[in-house]
Enzyme design. Sequence first.
Site, PDB file in Angstrom:
ATOM      1  N   ASP A  66       0.812  -1.218   0.000  1.00  0.00           N
ATOM      2  CA  ASP A  66       0.000   0.000   0.000  1.00  0.00           C
ATOM      3  C   ASP A  66       0.846   1.269   0.000  1.00  0.00           C
ATOM      4  O   ASP A  66       2.078   1.214   0.170  1.00  0.00           O
ATOM      5  CB  ASP A  66      -0.966  -0.005   1.201  1.00  0.00           C
ATOM      6  CG  ASP A  66      -0.322  -0.509   2.493  1.00  0.00           C
ATOM      7  OD1 ASP A  66       0.916  -0.514   2.574  1.00  0.00           O
ATOM      8  OD2 ASP A  66      -1.054  -0.898   3.406  1.00  0.00           O
ATOM      9  N   ASP A 134      -7.810  -2.505  14.313  1.00  0.00           N
ATOM     10  CA  ASP A 134      -9.204  -2.764  13.927  1.00  0.00           C
ATOM     11  C   ASP A 134      -9.338  -4.000  13.029  1.00  0.00           C
ATOM     12  O   ASP A 134     -10.399  -4.257  12.472  1.00  0.00           O
ATOM     13  CB  ASP A 134      -9.804  -1.536  13.225  1.00  0.00           C
ATOM     14  CG  ASP A 134      -9.113  -1.194  11.897  1.00  0.00           C
ATOM     15  OD1 ASP A 134      -8.081  -1.841  11.565  1.00  0.00           O
ATOM     16  OD2 ASP A 134      -9.591  -0.277  11.201  1.00  0.00           O
ATOM     17  N   HIS A 136      -7.561  -4.530  10.228  1.00  0.00           N
ATOM     18  CA  HIS A 136      -7.255  -4.333   8.804  1.00  0.00           C
ATOM     19  C   HIS A 136      -5.971  -5.061   8.430  1.00  0.00           C
ATOM     20  O   HIS A 136      -5.084  -5.265   9.265  1.00  0.00           O
ATOM     21  CB  HIS A 136      -7.194  -2.844   8.415  1.00  0.00           C
ATOM     22  CG  HIS A 136      -6.024  -2.077   8.921  1.00  0.00           C
ATOM     23  ND1 HIS A 136      -6.136  -0.855   9.560  1.00  0.00           N
ATOM     24  CD2 HIS A 136      -4.682  -2.303   8.861  1.00  0.00           C
ATOM     25  CE1 HIS A 136      -4.939  -0.391   9.858  1.00  0.00           C
ATOM     26  NE2 HIS A 136      -4.036  -1.251   9.450  1.00  0.00           N
ATOM     27  N   GLU A 141      -9.926  -1.771   5.325  1.00  0.00           N
ATOM     28  CA  GLU A 141     -10.581  -1.486   6.595  1.00  0.00           C
ATOM     29  C   GLU A 141     -11.865  -2.308   6.716  1.00  0.00           C
ATOM     30  O   GLU A 141     -12.347  -2.884   5.721  1.00  0.00           O
ATOM     31  CB  GLU A 141     -10.903   0.011   6.666  1.00  0.00           C
ATOM     32  CG  GLU A 141      -9.670   0.925   6.626  1.00  0.00           C
ATOM     33  CD  GLU A 141      -8.850   0.912   7.921  1.00  0.00           C
ATOM     34  OE1 GLU A 141      -9.041   0.020   8.767  1.00  0.00           O
ATOM     35  OE2 GLU A 141      -7.996   1.808   8.080  1.00  0.00           O
TER      36      GLU A 141
HETATM   37  C1  F6R Z   1       1.417  -1.436   6.065  1.00  0.00           C
HETATM   38  C2  F6R Z   1       0.140  -2.115   6.214  1.00  0.00           C
HETATM   39  C3  F6R Z   1      -0.688  -1.980   7.458  1.00  0.00           C
HETATM   40  C4  F6R Z   1       0.122  -2.265   8.730  1.00  0.00           C
HETATM   41  C5  F6R Z   1      -0.765  -2.144   9.962  1.00  0.00           C
HETATM   42  C6  F6R Z   1       0.029  -2.322  11.238  1.00  0.00           C
HETATM   43  O1  F6R Z   1       1.967  -1.697   4.800  1.00  0.00           O
HETATM   44  O2  F6R Z   1      -0.253  -2.771   5.312  1.00  0.00           O
HETATM   45  O3  F6R Z   1      -1.779  -2.860   7.390  1.00  0.00           O
HETATM   46  O4  F6R Z   1       0.657  -3.555   8.651  1.00  0.00           O
HETATM   47  O5  F6R Z   1      -1.397  -0.901   9.979  1.00  0.00           O
HETATM   48  O6  F6R Z   1       0.942  -1.282  11.375  1.00  0.00           O
HETATM   49  P1  F6R Z   1       2.098  -1.335  12.455  1.00  0.00           P
HETATM   50  O7  F6R Z   1       2.974  -2.453  12.081  1.00  0.00           O
HETATM   51  O8  F6R Z   1       2.803  -0.003  12.341  1.00  0.00           O
HETATM   52  O9  F6R Z   1       1.431  -1.547  13.772  1.00  0.00           O
END
Ligand code: F6R
Length: 240
Positions: A66, A134, A136, A141
Amino acid sequence: MKVIVGSEEKISALIAEEFIKQVNAKPNSVLGLATGTSPLGVYANLVKANKEGRVSFKDVVTFNLDEYIGLDGTHNQSYRYFMNVNLFDHIDIDKSKTHVLKGVGDYLAYANQYDAEIASFGGIDLQILGIGSDGHIAFNEPGTPFDSLTHVAELAESTIVDNSRLFNDISEVPTKAVTMGLKSIMNARKIVLIATGINKAKAIKNLLRGDKTEEVPCSILQDHPDCTIYVDEAAYSLVK
Ligand code: F6R
């Protein structure tokens, strides 16, 4: 789904070994990569292994999950920048073989052909995922259709709050992103997910013990034939 519980240090090392095994078995592997805090230990281990000559990334192809809309690749919170400073700049990878979705310019056109581009390289061999508080995965989401391919996504309020720790002010956090979809992720042949800390405990409980529902995006992984969940004790604490 298989579950492996260990310290952050331990699970990061174990996942790195999975990547090393994959690339040594198939030097032109297609790797799916994530940003955020969760994979940092894995990437540090890969840099170390590359410097020690245990693995070479010179023929590897990568696709990131992403990118924030509105940030170009030189912005220090863009995911292209993150990948360069935390991994690509320190290993023998050919950067022209690294793919990160664009956050500016013709980002929509690039997003629309991303799944076809992944397929043109034979699909993702090994995908690493983090998870949002959450539930995701990538920026899919709650409510995202299970059959989604790469698309533009609106960030949930909780994700904006979680990610604001990395920006000077919450008002600077982009509200939209381009992201691989849930179906794009499920197309990977093998998936490893890493989650640490109490902030992830509810999402991990929903993933491992909850129903499969679009309200919990990660729950789609319950159907993946080769998915391993790596957690520390805190992230696993609501499951026991
Ligand atoms: C990032 C991504 C997100 C993160 C998630 C957790 O490329 O795809 O889904 O993996 O938001 O983020 P952290 O690791 O910073 O807690």
